[in-house]
Design an enzyme around this catalytic site. Structure first.
Site, mmCIF file in Angstrom:
data_model
loop_
_atom_site.group_PDB
_atom_site.id
_atom_site.type_symbol
_atom_site.label_atom_id
_atom_site.label_comp_id
_atom_site.label_asym_id
_atom_site.label_seq_id
_atom_site.Cartn_x
_atom_site.Cartn_y
_atom_site.Cartn_z
ATOM 1 N N SER A 94 1.680 -73.124 -32.672
ATOM 2 C CA SER A 94 1.694 -73.533 -31.266
ATOM 3 C C SER A 94 1.689 -75.050 -31.151
ATOM 4 O O SER A 94 2.610 -75.713 -31.607
ATOM 5 C CB SER A 94 0.515 -72.899 -30.535
ATOM 6 O OG SER A 94 0.592 -73.142 -29.147
ATOM 7 N N ASP A 250 5.241 -77.000 -25.128
ATOM 8 C CA ASP A 250 4.657 -77.288 -26.437
ATOM 9 C C ASP A 250 5.636 -76.785 -27.505
ATOM 10 O O ASP A 250 6.671 -76.198 -27.170
ATOM 11 C CB ASP A 250 3.265 -76.668 -26.553
ATOM 12 C CG ASP A 250 3.280 -75.149 -26.526
ATOM 13 O OD1 ASP A 250 4.259 -74.569 -26.009
ATOM 14 O OD2 ASP A 250 2.312 -74.534 -27.001
ATOM 15 N N ASP A 252 6.045 -74.301 -29.549
ATOM 16 C CA ASP A 252 6.530 -72.917 -29.574
ATOM 17 C C ASP A 252 6.881 -72.423 -28.181
ATOM 18 O O ASP A 252 7.177 -71.237 -27.990
ATOM 19 C CB ASP A 252 5.538 -71.985 -30.259
ATOM 20 C CG ASP A 252 4.260 -71.775 -29.461
ATOM 21 O OD1 ASP A 252 3.847 -72.703 -28.736
ATOM 22 O OD2 ASP A 252 3.662 -70.680 -29.558
ATOM 23 N N ASP A 254 5.364 -71.751 -25.385
ATOM 24 C CA ASP A 254 4.633 -70.776 -24.578
ATOM 25 C C ASP A 254 3.720 -71.464 -23.557
ATOM 26 O O ASP A 254 3.077 -70.785 -22.745
ATOM 27 C CB ASP A 254 3.844 -69.785 -25.445
ATOM 28 C CG ASP A 254 2.738 -70.438 -26.263
ATOM 29 O OD1 ASP A 254 2.674 -71.686 -26.318
ATOM 30 O OD2 ASP A 254 1.936 -69.695 -26.856
ATOM 31 N N ARG A 255 3.660 -72.790 -23.567
ATOM 32 C CA ARG A 255 2.876 -73.540 -22.600
ATOM 33 C C ARG A 255 3.792 -74.501 -21.835
ATOM 34 O O ARG A 255 4.871 -74.862 -22.304
ATOM 35 C CB ARG A 255 1.762 -74.343 -23.293
ATOM 36 C CG ARG A 255 0.755 -73.482 -24.031
ATOM 37 C CD ARG A 255 -0.184 -74.337 -24.877
ATOM 38 N NE ARG A 255 -0.959 -73.537 -25.776
ATOM 39 C CZ ARG A 255 -2.261 -73.270 -25.633
ATOM 40 N NH1 ARG A 255 -2.924 -73.765 -24.605
ATOM 41 N NH2 ARG A 255 -2.897 -72.516 -26.511
ATOM 42 N N THR A 325 -11.721 -65.966 -22.220
ATOM 43 C CA THR A 325 -10.781 -67.033 -22.536
ATOM 44 C C THR A 325 -9.677 -66.528 -23.456
ATOM 45 O O THR A 325 -9.931 -65.844 -24.438
ATOM 46 C CB THR A 325 -11.519 -68.204 -23.207
ATOM 47 O OG1 THR A 325 -12.575 -68.631 -22.350
ATOM 48 C CG2 THR A 325 -10.576 -69.360 -23.459
ATOM 49 N N LYS A 363 1.361 -65.804 -22.200
ATOM 50 C CA LYS A 363 1.812 -67.049 -21.596
ATOM 51 C C LYS A 363 3.244 -67.345 -22.021
ATOM 52 O O LYS A 363 3.629 -67.073 -23.154
ATOM 53 C CB LYS A 363 0.876 -68.195 -21.942
ATOM 54 C CG LYS A 363 0.633 -68.462 -23.411
ATOM 55 C CD LYS A 363 -0.379 -69.576 -23.578
ATOM 56 C CE LYS A 363 -0.710 -69.817 -25.046
ATOM 57 N NZ LYS A 363 -1.529 -68.727 -25.618
#
Length: 544
Positions: A94, A250, A252, A254-255, A325, A363
């Site tokens: 990530s 980011d 990878d 996913d953000r 979380t 995400k």
């Protein structure tokens, strides 16, 4: 990535894959024919790790849906959903430093694994430590290995993404432009195609960060959440082209991070909580425009994220729920709500992770990127910016300010003593009940009355009729949440990987200035009264 049994290397990846293969075979019906999805990013050794992962399943006669090219992480859970696969593995670190790599596991429900599967897989790994084989080339030789790209899976992903667009005509005619950075990751081709299926004009790329590079040469830390340091080249590019909005994935993808240039030429880098407020409100407005019933809608956020959506749900009538979380909890909670008949239209965590709609229950920085960009077109058409829209939301639902940081503590015994004191007081009184001592949480913090306490370490929640938490309880980590009479919510918890006691605090006030002032009192009390950081010799850090 280093040698050793506690490090990521060929042997530990192979051992993990063997244990996972045996566990999936034993616990998922028709696992061999349904297959397992394997994807990887561009990090050092990711390709070899992916090949060894696939080989372990192939050696058990399990079909492998193996992505030969680089993919962004959400494609793995999407492929599980689309092909009804038994499980999936994504090899990625990530947004971690360049020397790291990781192994992310998804179950047949296309969500990251949670108990009891995580514990079961760990046990299975220990039972299968001796390598069955060491064949990097099996993915090229086995008839059981199929690339999902050849099955049209990526095309299907973008078809579902295109269905999220509701303003294609405005997208094609807009003058609004965006700058995009992939942060030396895999995101560029996926972000470009997302813009294309939404009919948005092509974005301007940060050229030096466009192609995958495992050395991440232009950023000290490949995490767009880090702010100006990681976005400096994007800001330079945007300034050169007179473009007001920056989108950053980011590595990878996913953000999603977002920055916007203000009339005074200063850049505002939105926090994950602020982006969550904007996207949550956008999904709700679009749902209302489609004639949906708020009572049938739901949103989910992690317990350390902003309570903006909770407040919005109270006002607008949709269901809001917290999870632990991480998106493994957000995704599984979303599935549970759907089983109850709700349509979950949005989920997020403060660490710039968002899921819009129903494409994946994880995400996804690419779908969030396209959805936000279309919404930005609508805002600018109204004469608003993303920032002024956020201000309007705060005027309507309350001004939310937050302060998140941590204390360094390398002494586990001291950490336990700190939480014991918070829980049971300076002089714990023994009892025969489940907690072992009489509960003595503070009645006020920072001069404000405590209205509820939720302790997910010992399993106590003062706000429920039976005092049992609705969220999962784990005695292996410390986590206590306080709600105060001045609309402050804060959580203190230990980190599972670092010597930190973290706190996440937020206050909803009538104005930003008042909210900041009141929250500062609470944050001071967290350090001075709860942590007693000076007395205990804790290293107090500034906000992350």
């Amino acid at each position: 990535m280093e040698a050793g049994f506690s490090r990521m290397n060929d042997l530990t990846v192979l051992q993990a894959s063997q244990g996972l293969a045996k566990y999936v075979e034993q616990h998922v019906p028709n696992a061999k024919s349904r297959g397992v999805v394997v994807g990887h990013d561009h990090r050092y050794h990711s390709l070899d790790f992916a090949k060894l992962t696939a080989a372990a399943f192939l050696q058990r006669g399990i079909k492998v849906w193996y992505y030969r090219d680089l993919v962004h992480t959400p494609l793995v859970p999407y492929t599980i959903k689309k092909l009804k696969a038994a499980a999936g593995v994504m090899i990625t670190a990530s947004h971690n430093p360049k020397d790291d790599n990781g192994y992310k596991v998804y179950w047949e429900n296309a969500c990251q694994i949670i108990p009891p599967h995580d514990e079961g897989i760990a046990a299975s790994i220990l039972d299968n430590l001796v390598p069955w084989d060491w064949d990097y080339d099996l993915v090229e030789k086995s008839d059981l290995c199929v690339d999902p790209t050849d099955e049209g899976v990526i095309d299907a992903y973008f078809e579902e993404l295109a269905a999220l667009s509701t303003q294609a005509q405005d997208n094609t005619s807009t003058d609004l432009r965006f700058v995009y950075t992939a942060m030396h990751g895999v995101g560029t081709p996926f972000a470009e195609r997302a813009f294309d299926v939404f009919g948005l004009p092509p974005f301007v790329k940060v050229v030096a960060q466009t192609t995958p590079d495992p050395d991440f040469p232009t950023v000290a830390f490949p995490n767009p959440e880090e702010g100006k340091g990681s976005l400096s080249l994007a800001m330079q590019t945007a300034n050169e082209h007179n473009i007001p909005l920056i989108l950053a994935n980011d590595p990878d993808a996913d953000r999603l991070a977002i920055a916007e240039k203000q009339p005074n030429n200063e850049w505002v880098i939105f926090t994950g909580n602020q982006i969550g407020a904007i996207l949550g409100a956008a999904t709700f407005e679009n749902a209302m425009a489609q004639g949906k019933d708020p009572k049938q809608l739901a949103m989910v956020a992690s317990t350390v994220s902003s309570k903006f959506l909770e407040r919005m749900g109270q006002v607008e009538g949709f269901r809001f729920e917290e999870s632990l979380t991480g998106f493994k909890w957000i995704g599984n909670r979303s599935l549970a709500l759907e089983d109850q008949g709700y349509e979950v239209i949005f989920g997020f965590e403060e660490a710039i992770g968002f899921t819009v709609g129903h494409i994946v229950k994880d995400k996804d920085g690419v779908s969030a990127l396209a959805y936000f960009s279309e919404w930005a077109v609508q805002l600018y058409k109204r004469g608003l910016t993303a920032y002024t829209y956020l201000e309007s939301l705060y005027e309507k639902y309350g001004h939310f300010v937050s302060d998140n940081s941590y204390f360094i503590c390398n002494n586990k015994t001291l950490i336990q003593a700190i939480f014991t004191r918070i829980r049971f007081g300076d002089q714990p009184v023994k009892t025969t009940d489940a907690y072992g001592f009489e509960l003595a949480y503070p009645s006020s913090i920072g001069g404000y009355k405590v209205v509820s306490v939720r302790d997910l370490t010992i399993g106590y929640d003062s706000s429920t009729p039976d005092h049992q938490p609705t969220l999962p309880v784990s005695s292996s980590s410390e986590m206590i949440t306080f709600r105060l009479e001045n609309n402050t919510v804060f959580t203190i918890r230990t980190s599972g990987t670092e010597p930190k006691i973290k706190y996440y605090s937020e206050l909803r006030g009538t104005s930003e200035a008042q909210a900041k002032q009141d929250l500062a009192k609470v944050v001071d009390a967290i350090g001075n009264d709860l942590m007693q950081y000076q007395k205990n010799g804790l290293d107090k850090k500034k906000e992350e």
